[in-house]
Design a protein around this motif. Structure first.
Motif, PDB file in Angstrom:
ATOM      1  N   LYS A  80       0.865  -1.191   0.000  1.00  0.00           N
ATOM      2  CA  LYS A  80       0.000   0.000   0.000  1.00  0.00           C
ATOM      3  C   LYS A  80       0.897   1.235   0.000  1.00  0.00           C
ATOM      4  N   ASP A  82      -0.043   4.527  -1.405  1.00  0.00           N
ATOM      5  CA  ASP A  82      -0.678   5.781  -1.798  1.00  0.00           C
ATOM      6  C   ASP A  82      -0.861   6.786  -0.664  1.00  0.00           C
ATOM      7  N   THR A  83      -0.460   6.425   0.562  1.00  0.00           N
ATOM      8  CA  THR A  83      -0.603   7.384   1.666  1.00  0.00           C
ATOM      9  C   THR A  83       0.725   7.745   2.327  1.00  0.00           C
ATOM     10  N   ILE A  86       1.820  11.273   2.021  1.00  0.00           N
ATOM     11  CA  ILE A  86       1.194  12.265   2.905  1.00  0.00           C
ATOM     12  C   ILE A  86       2.022  12.399   4.169  1.00  0.00           C
ATOM     13  N   ASP A  87       2.461  11.266   4.712  1.00  0.00           N
ATOM     14  CA  ASP A  87       3.329  11.284   5.892  1.00  0.00           C
ATOM     15  C   ASP A  87       4.583  12.103   5.628  1.00  0.00           C
ATOM     16  N   GLY A 126       0.492  10.346  -3.270  1.00  0.00           N
ATOM     17  CA  GLY A 126       0.319  10.698  -1.865  1.00  0.00           C
ATOM     18  C   GLY A 126       1.032  11.986  -1.515  1.00  0.00           C
ATOM     19  N   GLU A 129      -1.051  14.809  -2.677  1.00  0.00           N
ATOM     20  CA  GLU A 129      -2.193  15.002  -1.791  1.00  0.00           C
ATOM     21  C   GLU A 129      -1.762  15.724  -0.511  1.00  0.00           C
ATOM     22  N   THR A 227      -2.343   4.769   8.862  1.00  0.00           N
ATOM     23  CA  THR A 227      -3.127   6.003   8.858  1.00  0.00           C
ATOM     24  C   THR A 227      -2.175   7.186   8.699  1.00  0.00           C
ATOM     25  N   PRO A 228      -2.403   8.051   7.728  1.00  0.00           N
ATOM     26  CA  PRO A 228      -1.434   9.124   7.462  1.00  0.00           C
ATOM     27  C   PRO A 228      -1.307  10.124   8.610  1.00  0.00           C
TER      28      PRO A 228
END
Length: 349
Positions: A80, A82-83, A86-87, A126, A129, A227-228
């Protein structure tokens, strides 16, 4: 030179065509983050940004660089991607806003042994975003394909961001005083620190990332851990601009926890006197229980549910709480500023 078939860079493990294909795919992602001051698209040797157009009169530039640590291992294990970007953005831009700075632009560094265009695209999706959430432009970056440096499926990330603040508005302020109120903004989870300990606990307990979370059977442990990181930029900037004389300091709670990060913004003669009673998210209760982690170790390793700490004047504390709440933040009143009668700058009682 020996006769016969000539060697190519691709034979050595570097695929230039794949790199070019990635740039083509991510150009629309970067373009979607353009803001006032942005000047060009990806592909140049350097990115241009017009600070004058942003309207600052006497600006100071603030810079930050960071990564996401071994949280990358979980993203890669779960497939995974795609987040995690963001982090990456959050770890940089949250460090800018604590000085009162507005993030202007962001660059990333993506390194891998063999470039998988689809994976890299998801990572940068990500990142874009995260930039959108922070209001900054993704202006460039570097994709490094280095055969032999990383195992198959592995990659590393680093982020770089620059922001601006009017000189007169730089934080922390010098007028922090006894009686000022300390607020905490809720985190979205573990964020991007402490994952080496998380992974150690899971290995010791023989748990998989696909295992249902004991405290939330609708999600896997991996989903919860990924969880970002929450990006606090827009809500905090709004509050800083609305209460310029009353917001005195911010501290981004990363590695070191509250006890390690809050002292970085306090004067030597004051301490944060706080009650250790804010509600902890279930993930932290579970980690402490199964890992048999002491309260001291929890305090200095994890954010424990508080991602940003804000020191405000007592007279405006209620209004600032309401303002942050309207911006979507969950706000806790942690404590007050008190004389530092002992060595520790943070007292949790």
């Amino acid at each position: 030179m020996k006769k016969g078939k000539s060697a190519t860079y691709k034979q050595a493990g570097v695929d230039i065509d794949a790199g070019d294909a990635l740039v083509d795919r991510i150009k629309p992602l970067a373009r979607a983050t353009r803001r006032i001051g942005s000047m060009d698209d990806l592909g140049g040797f350097g990115a241009l940004f017009d600070l004058k157009k942003t309207g600052y009169k006497d600006p100071l530039l603030v810079s930050s660089t960071d990564g996401v640590g071994t949280k990358l291992k979980i993203a890669q294990a779960m497939g995974k991607h795609d987040t995690i970007g963001i982090d990456l953005v959050a770890m940089c831009v949250n460090d800018l806003v604590v000085q009162g700075a507005e993030p202007l632009f962001f660059l990333d560094y993506f390194a891998t042994g063999k470039l998988e265009v689809g994976v890299a695209e998801q990572v940068i999706k990500g990142i874009a975003e995260g930039c959108r959430q922070a209001g900054c432009a993704l202006v460039g970056g570097e994709t490094a394909e280095m055969p032999g440096m990383y195992k198959a499926g592995e990659y590393d990330l680093a982020g770089f961001s620059v922001g601006a603040v009017e000189r007169k508005n730089l934080l922390p302020r010098k007028d922090i005083k006894e009686g000022d109120v300390v607020l905490g903004l809720a985190s979205s989870g573990v964020h991007s620190n402490g994952f080496s300990l998380v992974r150690h606990i899971m290995k010791t307990e023989k748990l998989d990332y696909d295992s249902p979370a004991p405290f939330d059977r609708k999600k896997t442990l991996g989903e919860i851990l990924l969880t970002p990181t929450r990006i606090y930029v827009k809500s905090c900037l709004q509050a800083i601009r609305a209460f310029p004389d009353d917001i005195k300091a911010l501290a981004h709670i990363t590695g070191g926890g509250i006890v390690g990060n809050v002292p970085r913004v306090l004067p030597d003669h004051l301490m944060m006197q706080a009650e250790d009673n804010w509600p902890r998210p279930e993930i932290f209760k579970w980690l402490q229980q199964v890992g048999n982690i002491s309260c001291h170790e929890m305090h200095r390793t994890f954010n424990e549910g508080i991602g940003m700490v804000i020191v405000v004047s007592k007279s405006a504390a209620v209004a600032i709480e309401k303002s942050l709440g309207k911006e979507g933040e969950k706000v806790f009143r942690l404590g007050v500023m008190a004389p530092r009668g002992r060595k520790e700058a943070v007292a949790l009682t």
